[in-house]
Motif scaffolding. Sequence first.
Motif, PDB file in Angstrom:
ATOM      1  N   LEU A  54       0.826  -1.211   0.000  1.00 47.69           N
ATOM      2  CA  LEU A  54       0.000   0.000   0.000  1.00 47.69           C
ATOM      3  C   LEU A  54       0.858   1.258   0.000  1.00 47.69           C
ATOM      4  N   GLY A  55       1.967   1.214   0.728  1.00 47.98           N
ATOM      5  CA  GLY A  55       2.854   2.370   0.785  1.00 47.98           C
ATOM      6  C   GLY A  55       3.475   2.681  -0.559  1.00 47.98           C
ATOM      7  N   GLU A  56       3.947   1.648  -1.245  1.00 45.27           N
ATOM      8  CA  GLU A  56       4.534   1.862  -2.564  1.00 45.27           C
ATOM      9  C   GLU A  56       3.496   2.407  -3.539  1.00 45.27           C
ATOM     10  N   ALA A  57       2.303   1.853  -3.517  1.00 49.16           N
ATOM     11  CA  ALA A  57       1.252   2.323  -4.420  1.00 49.16           C
ATOM     12  C   ALA A  57       0.933   3.789  -4.168  1.00 49.16           C
ATOM     13  N   THR A  58       0.885   4.183  -2.909  1.00 50.39           N
ATOM     14  CA  THR A  58       0.590   5.575  -2.574  1.00 50.39           C
ATOM     15  C   THR A  58       1.747   6.484  -2.945  1.00 50.39           C
ATOM     16  N   ALA A  59       2.967   6.027  -2.708  1.00 49.29           N
ATOM     17  CA  ALA A  59       4.140   6.817  -3.086  1.00 49.29           C
ATOM     18  C   ALA A  59       4.146   7.091  -4.586  1.00 49.29           C
TER      19      ALA A  59
END
Length: 256
Positions: free
Chosen positions: A17-22
């Motif tokens: 989720l963090g990578e997708a948001t970044a």
Amino acid sequence: MNISEKTAIITGGASGLGEATARHFHSLGANVAIFDVNVYRGLAISQELGSRCSFYDVDVTGDGSVAKAMARVVEKYGGVHICCNYAGIAPAVKTLGRDGPGDLELFTKVIHINLIGTFNVARLAAHEMAKNTPVDEDGSRGVIINTASVAAYEGQIGQAAYSASKGGVASMTLTMARDLARNGIRVNAIAPGLIHTPMFDAFPQEVYNSLSRQPLYPVRLGKPEEVARLAQHLVENNYMNGEVVRMDAGIRMQAK
């Protein structure tokens, strides 16, 4: 708050989720600072995205580690406007297992990373956000988005530690929003359901298929990109504050 030309810290930004948001925030014109312990992956993403993305080797539970990285972000980009807390772990911890009482050390570790780590990063990000000049007519200085889970409400067997940590995140969201209202900082949380992160790729096909059939509609696992778009909305809609938003396609988890 407009995301373009703002600076966003994303914990756990090297995967899921963090990578997708970044990636999504970067595509919208934000400066992105990835905080993660996965150095190889974090550096690879920052090099791929270029000058408006940087990686910092950060343990969210370490006061000095977070503060040092936060200072470097401010030095590089001039401030912090958005903080998305995705960093977390989800090992199984039963209250009583076949070998005896639940693992207290592991329980403590989950609470430390998922709950205390979230508060640690949020408090230090808020300290920097409060220094910002308001960026819109509402006086916005910053937005914090924490990550809860549907397990905060319907924890399954073996999720005692995870449910407790995410329940804590959900519970502190409104209080944190109240604490920071005078500073022009909004706080919300996302409570995802079954989202297809790399963890699911390790499951046997029959387990994966079973999980995929559980959401009410649409009957599939969620996509990290869908969580990223919800995070975008929580940043951009100034009237969203103090909320824990379930994103789970209507699922209500069973005991196992």
